[in-house]
Design a protein around this motif. Structure first.
Motif, short mmCIF file in Angstrom:
data_model
loop_
_atom_site.label_atom_id
_atom_site.label_comp_id
_atom_site.label_asym_id
_atom_site.label_seq_id
_atom_site.Cartn_x
_atom_site.Cartn_y
_atom_site.Cartn_z
N ASP A 39 0.65 -0.96 -0.19
CA ASP A 39 -0.04 0.09 -0.03
C ASP A 39 0.92 1.00 0.04
OD1 ASP A 39 -1.71 1.97 0.84
OD2 ASP A 39 -3.02 0.95 2.12
N PRO A 40 0.89 1.99 -1.00
CA PRO A 40 1.84 3.31 -1.28
C PRO A 40 1.44 4.35 -0.21
CG PRO A 40 0.45 3.15 -2.93
CD PRO A 40 0.12 2.17 -2.58
N GLY A 41 0.31 4.39 0.66
CA GLY A 41 -0.81 4.89 1.26
C GLY A 41 -1.28 6.73 0.66
N ILE A 69 6.04 8.51 -19.94
CA ILE A 69 6.15 9.31 -18.99
C ILE A 69 6.07 9.98 -18.17
CG2 ILE A 69 6.22 11.99 -19.90
CD1 ILE A 69 5.42 11.95 -22.17
N MET A 70 4.97 9.03 -17.52
CA MET A 70 4.63 9.04 -16.54
C MET A 70 5.62 8.19 -15.31
SD MET A 70 0.46 8.25 -15.20
CE MET A 70 0.93 9.33 -13.99
N GLN A 71 6.61 7.87 -15.72
CA GLN A 71 8.09 6.67 -15.07
C GLN A 71 8.59 8.27 -14.47
OE1 GLN A 71 8.83 2.04 -15.54
NE2 GLN A 71 7.29 3.05 -17.43
N ARG A 80 0.94 10.48 -9.07
CA ARG A 80 2.45 9.49 -8.40
C ARG A 80 1.64 8.66 -9.35
NH1 ARG A 80 2.63 10.80 -2.86
NH2 ARG A 80 0.54 11.02 -2.55
N PHE A 81 2.66 8.25 -10.43
CA PHE A 81 3.06 6.70 -10.83
C PHE A 81 2.92 4.84 -10.42
CE2 PHE A 81 4.93 2.96 -13.56
CZ PHE A 81 4.09 2.76 -13.91
N TYR A 97 -5.15 8.89 -7.48
CA TYR A 97 -5.97 9.64 -7.28
C TYR A 97 -6.31 10.51 -6.75
CZ TYR A 97 -10.78 10.30 -6.88
OH TYR A 97 -11.69 11.60 -6.78
N VAL A 98 -6.21 11.92 -7.41
CA VAL A 98 -6.12 13.18 -7.33
C VAL A 98 -7.46 13.42 -7.25
CG1 VAL A 98 -5.21 15.59 -7.53
CG2 VAL A 98 -3.90 13.09 -7.91
N PRO A 99 -8.32 14.14 -5.60
CA PRO A 99 -9.77 14.85 -5.93
C PRO A 99 -9.46 16.16 -5.94
CG PRO A 99 -8.17 14.34 -3.70
CD PRO A 99 -7.78 13.57 -4.06
#
Length: 475
Positions: A39-41, A69-71, A80-81, A97-99
């Motif tokens: 889990d990345p948090g 590119i995303m990396q 974040r990838f 996921y960006v709110p």
């Protein structure tokens, strides 16, 4: 491609609800099936490209481009990838996921944003684009649906499938050989096959600002190559003709972004963000005042010129941004000698002389005691006007014909912190300020304002000692 079902597990990711269905991809909320060690948090989404029989090669190529590119991207302006799926089995991208809400949501609402909100949204987006350019990436598909505004007003850029990294193979240029992009927002040079110019993104930002200001697209939605080519020489209807209540400074900004020739646009997204953040400092030209379209004779002249024009990309996006920096000079207004002011001016003149197109911001900071000593709004305004006049007088001997210049009076109890905040918030590339030449023993124990700025600044700092004694200044 078959839609994924909630509860389905793919490569250790548990599929949740579908949150978006677009023309190029489906997006699902996902989580780790076994979140213990992985889990990345932060919350995740999975982007799965549409690849059906009727889809063109650009769908596959754009997936590869975005994966590549995303990396390489980092910072607060991109998701974040996390992971990617194999193209041979199931292609997907898992990312943060960006709110927030996209700029498209303002266009889909009942009313357009007011001018202050538009400027705030535009400045945030321009700062995000500048951050991208500093990583040598051009987005090349900027549009309202691809810009997300977080609750803290930070802009996050989405969808890098048509982007170009200066240090990576340009798969779209190599495999498709045609201009790709969203027709309403594509820049003139992209139409003739030039990719990788950071000023193409500035043009797209102009289209976004135009639409947010008027509710209309400046060039419509052309569907043919001939229709697209018209923007090589055509101007849009002035925004103030569509919305008479718009201020001249806003039209000046928008139409500068939409110049057919890249060299006549803002040289970097940071310059655009600066103008949107300081509308009172925007220099109004005929571009901002006009309310009628360009005469047909001028369009004919541009058409003739465009027919034989050879478009060339700008330097690397990072180099393009660095070659036209925003230079800030901190001009003290008390306890300063004429010799120091003279030396500051000489240093600024040399810095601007080797950086054509650089912007100069002249800044002075009033301490809390000075600001509070005024007893009314009227006297406070008078105080600011006096110091603005002082800054203009200080800069008068400089040759500023090729440099946009603005003047700013700040108020703060902590002068060093005020200068640092200003530099960071306006993407300043260089700070020029006087070096403290007194109290050298004390500086071992207490950092002076110049020392603090030099230690903590997000950019280059040039500390200037007085070059000549006062007696020789008139020689």
């Amino acid at each position: 491609m078959k839609l994924l079902e909630p509860g389905q597990e793919i490569d250790g990711f548990l599929i949740g609800e579908r949150v978006h269905s677009g023309g190029m991809a489906q997006i699902y909320r996902v989580s780790y099936a076994n979140p213990g060690a992985s889990d990345p948090g932060f919350p995740l989404v999975m982007k799965v490209p549409r690849m059906t029989q009727g889809d063109g090669a650009e769908t596959i190529v754009s997936f590869e481009v975005e994966h590549q590119i995303m990396q390489l991207l980092h910072g607060s302006h991109v998701p974040r990838f996390v992971a990617a799926g194999d193209l041979a089995t199931l292609p997907y991208l898992v990312m943060e996921y960006v709110p927030g809400r996209t700029l498209q949501s303002w266009l889909d609402g009942d009313a357009l944003p007011d001018v202050a909100t538009l400027a705030r949204l535009g400045a945030a987006t321009a700062r995000a684009v500048h951050s991208l350019h500093k990583q040598n990436v051009c987005h090349l598909d900027l549009k309202p649906a691809n810009v997300l505004i977080k609750p803290d007003d930070t802009a996050v850029l989405l969808d890098f499938g048509l982007s170009c990294h200066a240090h990576q193979p340009d798969l779209l240029a190599e495999e498709l050989r045609l201009a790709v992009g969203s027709p309403a927002w594509i820049a003139p040079e992209q139409i003739v096959g030039v990719r990788g110019d950071a000023r193409s993104d500035v043009f797209a930002l102009g289209v976004i600002l135009y639409e947010l200001a008027t509710g209309e697209l400046p060039f419509g939605t052309p569907s043919t190559r001939g229709g697209l080519r018209q923007r090589l020489w055509m101007d849009p209807v002035p925004p103030r003709q569509r919305q008479p209540g718009l201020p001249e400074w806003l039209q000046e900004i928008i139409l500068r972004c939409l110049e057919p020739e890249a060299a006549r646009r803002y040289p970097s997204a940071a310059h655009l963000a600066f103008d949107l953040s300081h509308p009172d400092q925007v220099k109004i030209t005929e571009r901002g005042r006009k309310t009628t379209g360009t005469p047909w004779r001028e369009h004919l002249r541009r058409w003739w010129r465009a027919a034989g024009m050879h478009y060339r990309p700008s330097a690397l996006p990072e180099h393009q941004a660095e070659s036209v920096p925003i230079v800030m000079v901190a001009v003290p207004h008390q306890d300063v000698s004429d010799a120091t002011l003279y030396a500051l001016r000489e240093a600024v003149g040399r810095s601007l002389g080797i950086r054509p197109g650089a912007r100069l911001a002249c800044v002075t900071v009033l301490g809390a005691g000075e600001a509070s000593s005024t007893h009314s709004d009227k006297s406070e305004t008078t105080l600011h006007r006096r110091y603005l006049a002082m800054l203009r007088q200080w800069a008068q001997p400089l040759d500023l014909s090729d440099h946009q210049t603005s003047y700013h009076v700040l108020e703060a109890s902590d002068v060093a912190q005020a200068l640092l905040r200003y530099a960071e918030g306006n993407h300043v590339s260089m700070i020029v300020m006087g070096a403290a030449t007194h109290g050298l023993q004390l500086q071992r124990f207490v950092a002076t304002v110049p020392i603090r700025v030099a230690m903590e600044a997000p950019c280059t700092v040039l500390l200037v000692k007085q070059a000549l004694p006062f007696e020789r200044l008139s020689a």
